[in-house]
Design an enzyme around this catalytic site. Structure first.
Site, PDB file in Angstrom:
ATOM      1  N   ARG A   1       5.487   2.839 -54.864  1.00 43.36           N
ATOM      2  CA  ARG A   1       4.599   3.491 -53.907  1.00 43.36           C
ATOM      3  C   ARG A   1       4.616   2.643 -52.615  1.00 43.36           C
ATOM      4  O   ARG A   1       5.071   1.681 -52.711  1.00 43.36           O
ATOM      5  CB  ARG A   1       3.157   4.125 -54.076  1.00 43.36           C
ATOM      6  CG  ARG A   1       2.488   3.331 -55.272  1.00 43.36           C
ATOM      7  CD  ARG A   1       1.995   1.788 -54.872  1.00 43.36           C
ATOM      8  NE  ARG A   1       1.417   1.994 -53.815  1.00 43.36           N
ATOM      9  CZ  ARG A   1       1.258   0.912 -52.830  1.00 43.36           C
ATOM     10  NH1 ARG A   1       1.606  -0.232 -53.174  1.00 43.36           N
ATOM     11  NH2 ARG A   1       0.822   0.988 -51.617  1.00 43.36           N
ATOM     12  N   GLY A   2       4.187   3.056 -51.474  1.00 41.56           N
ATOM     13  CA  GLY A   2       4.201   2.320 -50.367  1.00 41.56           C
ATOM     14  C   GLY A   2       5.535   2.659 -49.576  1.00 41.56           C
ATOM     15  O   GLY A   2       6.298   2.862 -50.163  1.00 41.56           O
ATOM     16  N   ALA A   3       5.433   2.714 -48.352  1.00 39.30           N
ATOM     17  CA  ALA A   3       6.622   3.177 -47.507  1.00 39.30           C
ATOM     18  C   ALA A   3       7.860   2.642 -47.795  1.00 39.30           C
ATOM     19  O   ALA A   3       8.885   3.320 -48.173  1.00 39.30           O
ATOM     20  CB  ALA A   3       6.288   2.986 -45.869  1.00 39.30           C
TER      21      ALA A   3
ATOM     22  N   ASN B   1      -1.437   6.380 -41.939  1.00 35.80           N
ATOM     23  CA  ASN B   1      -1.621   5.547 -43.181  1.00 35.80           C
ATOM     24  C   ASN B   1      -2.618   5.882 -44.037  1.00 35.80           C
ATOM     25  O   ASN B   1      -3.154   7.075 -43.926  1.00 35.80           O
ATOM     26  CB  ASN B   1      -2.449   4.275 -42.476  1.00 35.80           C
ATOM     27  CG  ASN B   1      -2.154   3.163 -43.169  1.00 35.80           C
ATOM     28  OD1 ASN B   1      -0.940   2.909 -44.109  1.00 35.80           O
ATOM     29  ND2 ASN B   1      -2.935   2.261 -43.463  1.00 35.80           N
ATOM     30  N   LYS B   2      -3.049   5.381 -45.193  1.00 39.36           N
ATOM     31  CA  LYS B   2      -3.892   5.768 -46.104  1.00 39.36           C
ATOM     32  C   LYS B   2      -5.129   6.442 -45.681  1.00 39.36           C
ATOM     33  O   LYS B   2      -5.839   5.845 -44.591  1.00 39.36           O
ATOM     34  CB  LYS B   2      -4.033   4.772 -46.956  1.00 39.36           C
ATOM     35  CG  LYS B   2      -4.637   4.931 -48.312  1.00 39.36           C
ATOM     36  CD  LYS B   2      -4.260   6.167 -49.158  1.00 39.36           C
ATOM     37  CE  LYS B   2      -2.830   6.216 -49.729  1.00 39.36           C
ATOM     38  NZ  LYS B   2      -2.358   7.096 -50.301  1.00 39.36           N
TER      39      LYS B   2
ATOM     40  N   ARG C   1       7.863  12.876 -52.115  1.00 39.88           N
ATOM     41  CA  ARG C   1       6.480  12.677 -51.096  1.00 39.88           C
ATOM     42  C   ARG C   1       6.490  12.810 -49.750  1.00 39.88           C
ATOM     43  O   ARG C   1       7.715  12.154 -49.210  1.00 39.88           O
ATOM     44  CB  ARG C   1       6.231  11.061 -51.569  1.00 39.88           C
ATOM     45  CG  ARG C   1       5.487  10.866 -52.939  1.00 39.88           C
ATOM     46  CD  ARG C   1       4.855   9.657 -53.162  1.00 39.88           C
ATOM     47  NE  ARG C   1       3.526   9.787 -52.413  1.00 39.88           N
ATOM     48  CZ  ARG C   1       2.534   8.736 -52.220  1.00 39.88           C
ATOM     49  NH1 ARG C   1       3.119   7.471 -52.674  1.00 39.88           N
ATOM     50  NH2 ARG C   1       1.668   8.917 -51.790  1.00 39.88           N
TER      51      ARG C   1
ATOM     52  N   GLN D   1      -5.703   1.359 -54.260  1.00 38.49           N
ATOM     53  CA  GLN D   1      -4.557   0.454 -54.081  1.00 38.49           C
ATOM     54  C   GLN D   1      -5.090  -0.943 -53.627  1.00 38.49           C
ATOM     55  O   GLN D   1      -4.408  -1.940 -54.122  1.00 38.49           O
ATOM     56  CB  GLN D   1      -3.698   1.072 -53.232  1.00 38.49           C
ATOM     57  CG  GLN D   1      -2.713   2.235 -53.571  1.00 38.49           C
ATOM     58  CD  GLN D   1      -3.358   3.666 -53.256  1.00 38.49           C
ATOM     59  OE1 GLN D   1      -4.569   3.735 -53.096  1.00 38.49           O
ATOM     60  NE2 GLN D   1      -2.609   4.463 -53.161  1.00 38.49           N
TER      61      GLN D   1
ATOM     62  N   ASP E   1       2.648   4.311 -43.107  1.00 44.59           N
ATOM     63  CA  ASP E   1       3.557   5.216 -43.665  1.00 44.59           C
ATOM     64  C   ASP E   1       4.599   6.053 -42.711  1.00 44.59           C
ATOM     65  O   ASP E   1       5.697   6.250 -43.320  1.00 44.59           O
ATOM     66  CB  ASP E   1       2.956   6.016 -44.726  1.00 44.59           C
ATOM     67  CG  ASP E   1       2.113   5.484 -45.645  1.00 44.59           C
ATOM     68  OD1 ASP E   1       2.473   5.258 -46.729  1.00 44.59           O
ATOM     69  OD2 ASP E   1       0.852   5.266 -45.391  1.00 44.59           O
TER      70      ASP E   1
HETATM   71  O1  MRU Z   1       0.116   6.524 -51.256  1.00 49.81           O
HETATM   72  P1  MRU Z   1       0.791   5.370 -51.201  1.00 49.81           P
HETATM   73  O2  MRU Z   1       0.000   4.010 -52.112  1.00 49.81           O
HETATM   74  O3  MRU Z   1       2.154   5.324 -51.256  1.00 49.81           O
HETATM   75  O4  MRU Z   1       0.161   4.896 -49.704  1.00 49.81           O
HETATM   76  C1  MRU Z   1       0.918   3.929 -49.013  1.00 49.81           C
HETATM   77  C2  MRU Z   1       0.019   2.839 -48.710  1.00 49.81           C
HETATM   78  O5  MRU Z   1       0.001   2.009 -49.615  1.00 49.81           O
HETATM   79  C3  MRU Z   1      -0.712   2.726 -47.468  1.00 49.81           C
HETATM   80  O6  MRU Z   1      -0.645   3.955 -46.886  1.00 49.81           O
HETATM   81  C4  MRU Z   1      -0.113   1.607 -46.788  1.00 49.81           C
HETATM   82  O7  MRU Z   1      -0.938   1.049 -45.858  1.00 49.81           O
HETATM   83  C5  MRU Z   1       1.026   1.673 -45.881  1.00 49.81           C
HETATM   84  S1  MRU Z   1       2.843   1.845 -46.826  1.00 49.81           S
HETATM   85  C6  MRU Z   1       3.177   0.204 -46.459  1.00 49.81           C
END
Ligand code: MRU
Length: 383
Positions: A54-56, A262-263, A97, A211, A252
């Site tokens: 996960r994560g961008a 973002n999250k 996603r 996370q 993201d």
């Molecule tokens: O749902 P996720 O874990 O894929 O979300 C992404 C993230 O961890 C955050 O939004 C993050 O701050 C940005 S992605 C580098």
């Protein structure tokens, strides 16, 4: 970065089997370090959707490698049939996603490269492999550069504080686990720490999937960076009491006008930072910019995940992961995974090319090659 002292990335081709991609299965962290073998595009789609990765940036890299696995398995009757299969596999990956724009970006990069290549299937399979590798290497290099640029901000605060620890607040995990290496929000922290600047990180736990508590705390600990995990709602209080020098988050998807997805919960941190005069910076590689969207609040698709993630919580008990119910049996739950922080609340964007204002003028100033064709780029400049 290092795991138990050994250099490690989040995704790679298996050393002795070029038809297998290996990932760190992040669902098990911080309690177990599990490497998963991925040998089909379907498995890669599951790994992205169910958040083994996960994560961008890492979602983008995983999509790139997913296309390589798709190329290995695609039917070879003709180049047209082969390319049709890849097109269809890219749609399956895209559906996993919706919010992180790196996914779409990596798939388009693979398909564009493949379409432009000579029409021999073996050539295109090899190209899918080298393109996936290039996406991953570029992600790591861009994050390293973000660290260099962002470190200057932390060094400046440190100098102002006479060398006392710089208190950074971060949300979710925009660390190396969310990318291929270094991370975005964490890259300046690692660079500053390595350069001898005293840094301490407030880590938002980041419900519902935690996370921050599970991943950011683990990777900061592996690197020896002092940190404290806090409940998500503690940030405002800490900012009111001058316990936060700077907020650093990832993103993201960020519009070219500077609106930041973002999250979930990031927007509230930005509001608290604004109210308390705390600088709020967002770190991202160029692959996370959306060059088409102008109004992030209205246009960025916000993923809604299963209510189950809110209803339950999981953790380590004795020697296994256990999940427990938090809510009354009959209560409904909703799970909005991201929110959008408007550009006006963002002090600046830290990119691989340097730091700019969260505005079309700032972003397109750093990426002038993107200026042509932006909707309204020449007008009010956003932000
Ligand atoms: O749902 P996720 O874990 O894929 O979300 C992404 C993230 O961890 C955050 O939004 C993050 O701050 C940005 S992605 C580098």
């Amino acid at each position: 970065m290092k795991v138990n002292g050994k250099p490690c990335r989040t995704i790679w081709v298996a050393p002795h089997n070029a038809r297998c991609v290996q990932i760190i299965d992040q669902r098990w962290l911080p309690h177990r370090f599990v490497v998963e073998d991925i040998t089909s595009v379907a498995d890669m789609a599951t790994a992205i959707q169910d958040m083994h990765v996960r994560g961008a940036g890492l979602i983008g890299a995983a999509a790139g490698y997913g296309m390589y696995l798709a190329a290995l398995a695609a039917p070879q009757q003709s180049i047209a049939v082969f390319m049709d299969a890849l097109q269809s596999d890219s749609r399956s990956l895209q559906a996993t996603r919706p919010t992180a724009v790196n996914l779409e970006w990596a798939l388009a990069r693979q398909l564009d490269a493949l379409r432009a290549a000579p029409p021999q299937i073996d050539v295109r399979i090899e190209l899918a492999r080298t393109t996936a590798q290039a996406i991953a290497d570029e992600d790591a290099e861009y994050c390293r550069r973000i660290g260099v640029h962002g470190q200057a901000l932390l060094a400046e605060i440190s100098a102002r504080k006479g060398g006392a620890p710089v208190n950074v607040l971060t949300h979710c995990n925009a660390g190396w686990l969310a990318f291929v290496d270094y991370g975005t929000a964490t890259a300046p922290v690692y660079a500053a720490h390595d350069a001898g600047v005293a840094v301490h990180v407030w880590v938002d736990e980041t419900r519902p999937r935690n996370q921050g508590a599970r991943l950011t705390a683990w990777e900061l600990g592996q690197h020896g960076v002092p940190h404290t995990v806090i409940a998500d709602n503690a940030g405002g209080h800490l900012m009111q009491h001058a316990q936060v020098d700077i907020v650093l988050t990832g993103t993201d998807r960020t519009t070219y006008t500077g609106d930041v997805a973002n999250k979930i919960g990031t927007y509230l941190k930005a509001l608290a930072a604004h109210d308390n005069g705390v600088p709020f910076y967002v770190a991202l590689p160029s692959s996370t910019f959306d060059w088409k969207m102008r109004d992030g609040v209205r246009e960025i698709p916000i993923e809604q995940r299963a209510a189950h993630e809110v209803r339950t919580i999981s953790g380590w008990h004795v020697d296994q992961e256990v999940e427990v119910l938090l809510l009354p049996e009959g209560s409904a739950a909703a799970n909005y995974a991201f929110d959008v922080t408007p550009a006006r609340l963002v002090t600046g964007l830290i990119t691989e090319r340097g730091i700019c204002s969260a505005s079309a003028a700032g972003v397109l100033g750093l990426y002038p090659e993107r200026a042509a064709g932006q909707r309204g780029a020449g007008s009010s400049a956003g932000g």
